[in-house]
Write a protein that holds these residues in place. Structure first.
Motif, PDB file in Angstrom:
ATOM      1  N   VAL A   4      -1.065   6.571   4.508  1.00  0.00           N
ATOM      2  CA  VAL A   4      -2.127   6.329   3.531  1.00  0.00           C
ATOM      3  C   VAL A   4      -3.368   7.138   3.895  1.00  0.00           C
ATOM      4  O   VAL A   4      -4.014   7.748   3.039  1.00  0.00           O
ATOM      5  CB  VAL A   4      -2.459   4.824   3.448  1.00  0.00           C
ATOM      6  CG1 VAL A   4      -3.680   4.584   2.558  1.00  0.00           C
ATOM      7  CG2 VAL A   4      -1.268   4.044   2.911  1.00  0.00           C
ATOM      8  N   PHE A  38      -7.419   0.809   1.757  1.00  0.00           N
ATOM      9  CA  PHE A  38      -6.341  -0.086   1.329  1.00  0.00           C
ATOM     10  C   PHE A  38      -6.778  -1.067   0.242  1.00  0.00           C
ATOM     11  O   PHE A  38      -5.996  -1.912  -0.164  1.00  0.00           O
ATOM     12  CB  PHE A  38      -5.793  -0.860   2.533  1.00  0.00           C
ATOM     13  CG  PHE A  38      -5.162   0.026   3.570  1.00  0.00           C
ATOM     14  CD1 PHE A  38      -3.813   0.320   3.512  1.00  0.00           C
ATOM     15  CD2 PHE A  38      -5.921   0.575   4.591  1.00  0.00           C
ATOM     16  CE1 PHE A  38      -3.222   1.146   4.460  1.00  0.00           C
ATOM     17  CE2 PHE A  38      -5.347   1.401   5.534  1.00  0.00           C
ATOM     18  CZ  PHE A  38      -3.995   1.694   5.473  1.00  0.00           C
ATOM     19  N   PHE A  91       0.803  -1.221   0.000  1.00  0.00           N
ATOM     20  CA  PHE A  91       0.000   0.000   0.000  1.00  0.00           C
ATOM     21  C   PHE A  91       0.840   1.276   0.000  1.00  0.00           C
ATOM     22  O   PHE A  91       0.290   2.385   0.035  1.00  0.00           O
ATOM     23  CB  PHE A  91      -0.982   0.007   1.178  1.00  0.00           C
ATOM     24  CG  PHE A  91      -0.370  -0.245   2.530  1.00  0.00           C
ATOM     25  CD1 PHE A  91       0.333   0.737   3.193  1.00  0.00           C
ATOM     26  CD2 PHE A  91      -0.516  -1.491   3.143  1.00  0.00           C
ATOM     27  CE1 PHE A  91       0.876   0.516   4.443  1.00  0.00           C
ATOM     28  CE2 PHE A  91       0.026  -1.728   4.390  1.00  0.00           C
ATOM     29  CZ  PHE A  91       0.728  -0.724   5.037  1.00  0.00           C
ATOM     30  N   PHE A 124      -0.210   3.766  -2.471  1.00  0.00           N
ATOM     31  CA  PHE A 124      -1.370   4.619  -2.261  1.00  0.00           C
ATOM     32  C   PHE A 124      -0.998   5.990  -1.699  1.00  0.00           C
ATOM     33  O   PHE A 124      -1.854   6.874  -1.617  1.00  0.00           O
ATOM     34  CB  PHE A 124      -2.371   3.948  -1.309  1.00  0.00           C
ATOM     35  CG  PHE A 124      -2.917   2.648  -1.830  1.00  0.00           C
ATOM     36  CD1 PHE A 124      -2.923   2.379  -3.191  1.00  0.00           C
ATOM     37  CD2 PHE A 124      -3.434   1.690  -0.970  1.00  0.00           C
ATOM     38  CE1 PHE A 124      -3.425   1.182  -3.680  1.00  0.00           C
ATOM     39  CE2 PHE A 124      -3.950   0.493  -1.447  1.00  0.00           C
ATOM     40  CZ  PHE A 124      -3.937   0.238  -2.820  1.00  0.00           C
ATOM     41  N   VAL A 125       0.249   6.135  -1.248  1.00  0.00           N
ATOM     42  CA  VAL A 125       0.715   7.435  -0.742  1.00  0.00           C
ATOM     43  C   VAL A 125       1.013   8.315  -1.947  1.00  0.00           C
ATOM     44  O   VAL A 125       1.912   8.025  -2.733  1.00  0.00           O
ATOM     45  CB  VAL A 125       1.953   7.274   0.148  1.00  0.00           C
ATOM     46  CG1 VAL A 125       2.419   8.644   0.652  1.00  0.00           C
ATOM     47  CG2 VAL A 125       1.650   6.359   1.330  1.00  0.00           C
TER      48      VAL A 125
END
Length: 487
Positions: A329, A381, A85, A88-89
């Motif tokens: 995130v 997520f 994940f 996703f940042v």
């Protein structure tokens, strides 16, 4: 001098643009600042002569904030932690430092709330209103054992119903919450019995019997929990019982405890990860099938190559200890995902949960759960089969924005100080008070939703009070029999 050297090296690394193989070198100054901020309350309490693991600000710092955010942040910065994940940042160079800044603000709020004089005054008032009834710790050995087996029986029932362990019931029953809470008698009784052992001046035969009982039940509980943190819980029970019984961690005890903790972390990570891989998902299982998964897990760990097991355990531990990445995130995406939270039932979860937790599910069977970890995991997520860490800071920023983080954590710090002063601080430590304090203190999760801290703490405190009443009634009966025998 050490501080100057570290700062100089970081400054040189940043100015030259060299990374030395570190994926996120720009995180290092922020992590250093975070470590300094977290050291301040510890130094203050040390200078006051009040440095003890039982102190809630010290317990929170050493058991969670420092490992999860400083060491976990270093694991992320060095590239040891690289979960999927991270993609996703949105902007790592901005979002990672900003995430550490949010953590700093949350910790400052927690410490400020703790050191406010108001909490001390409220706690002192409540402490004077508490009953002064007390029995010698030895009177609680048999009652504690009875409560332990009561907790074990309730735990076996809860496992069979799919309420605890690595499984999830298909629907929430009206009495499932009560059944789950009664499993906490096992934890409370374990603390009481360890307190009894450490309160004795000499290690006697009775202490040996209790030690064998606690060792066997703790091992079985860790196996059936099926997670990576169960071994750590055992360590925390023993450490807090040791401290609250009046003993002190000197150099020898600290080195021993540190060694045991390191081994426990590695073993818990290896077992928990392997168990989840063996079971596959959180589908509900009967007691026999669940026990079979445990045996298969132990067999798999024993059959794997030693180096492979340790290497896998280290990699999993590096990711598990890192909470900076999962919080990043949330920090990176909460504004963009806010419009979708209502469809997942996550909108305004703090207000919803705090306003409804006093109503039992027996009375309100369809009571919604606003802070639902799997819905949160699905939205943020894109994977609902796991529970990712959100932390109270992440929950607060989702609900109230950045300003809500220090203010919300200040409330928690204030409540912790009231709790500590009411049951432990500046008074003779009485076993039943220590047991209630231990149960509520360890119920505070700095990895889960902020919305769950107060409701869950209230439920655990009520359960602990029921357990204490049972212990007290049995101890009083034993005390009466002892006095009759003497007469």
């Amino acid at each position: 001098m050490a501080f100057a050297v570290v700062v100089g090296l970081i400054g040189l690394l940043m100015s030259t643009g060299a990374s030395l193989g570190i994926p996120y070198p720009y995180l290092l100054p922020w992590l250093l600042a975070l470590a300094i901020v977290m050291a301040i309350p510890l130094i203050v309490q040390k200078r006051r002569g009040k440095f003890t693991l039982a102190d809630p600000i010290i317990f929170a710092t050493l058991s969670y904030f420092y490992p999860a955010f400083v060491l976990g942040g270093l694991s992320l910065a060095a590239g040891f932690s690289h979960p999927y994940f991270l993609a996703f940042v949105q902007d790592p160079q901005i979002n990672y430092p900003y995430t550490v800044w949010i953590i700093i603000m949350g910790y400052v709020g927690l410490a400020a709330g703790y050191f406010l004089p108001l909490g001390n005054h409220i706690g002192a008032y409540l402490e004077r209103k508490l009953p002064t009834a007390d029995y010698a710790p030895d009177y609680y050995a048999i009652p504690g054992s009875v409560l332990l087996f009561l907790g074990i029986a309730n735990t076996a029932l809860a496992i069979g119903l799919g309420l605890i362990g690595f499984q999830r019931a298909s629907e929430i029953g009206a009495y499932d919450g009560l059944i789950f809470l009664t499993t906490l008698f096992w934890l409370e009784a374990s603390f009481v019995l360890w307190f009894v052992i450490f309160s004795r001046q000499k290690f006697e035969f009775g202490s040996g019997v209790l030690l064998v009982l606690l060792g066997a039940t703790a091992l079985s509980k860790a196996l059936y929990a099926g997670n990576r943190g169960s071994v750590i819980q055992i360590f925390i029970v023993i450490a807090l019982a040791y401290t609250l019984s009046g003993r002190k961690f000197r150099l020898k005890q600290s080195l021993f405890a540190g060694t045991v903790l390191t081994i426990a972390l590695l073993l818990g990570t290896i077992y928990g990860t392997t168990f989840r891989n063996v079971k596959g998902d959180e589908s509900q299982s009967n007691f026999g099938s669940y026990s079979g998964n445990i045996l298969e897990t132990l067999d798999k760990i024993g059959s794997d190559a030693q180096f492979s097991t340790l290497n896998s355990g280290f990699n999993t531990f590096a990711e598990r200890i890192d909470l900076v990445s999962s919080l990043a995130v949330v920090v990176s995406n909460y504004e963009q995902l806010a419009p979708y939270e209502e469809s997942y039932g996550l909108d305004h979860n703090i207000v919803k949960d705090l306003s409804s937790f006093m109503v039992p599910r027996v009375i309100w069977p369809d009571k919604p759960v606003a802070s639902e970890s799997h819905q949160y995991s699905d939205l943020y997520f894109n994977y609902s089969e796991n529970s990712f860490g959100i932390t109270p800071m992440g929950d607060l920023i989702r609900n109230f924005g950045p300003i809500g983080v220090p203010l919300g954590m200040l409330v928690i710090g204030l409540l912790l100080r009231v709790l500590y002063r009411t049951f432990v601080e500046d008074q003779k430590v009485i076993l039943w008070r220590a047991a209630i304090y231990f149960m509520i203190l360890t119920s505070v999760s700095y990895e889960s939703f902020y919305a769950s801290i107060i409701p869950y703490g209230f439920k655990v405190g009520t359960t602990a009070l029921v357990g204490v009443l049972l212990l007290h009634l049995m101890a009083r009966a034993l005390g009466a029999k002892s006095r009759q025998a003497v007469q």
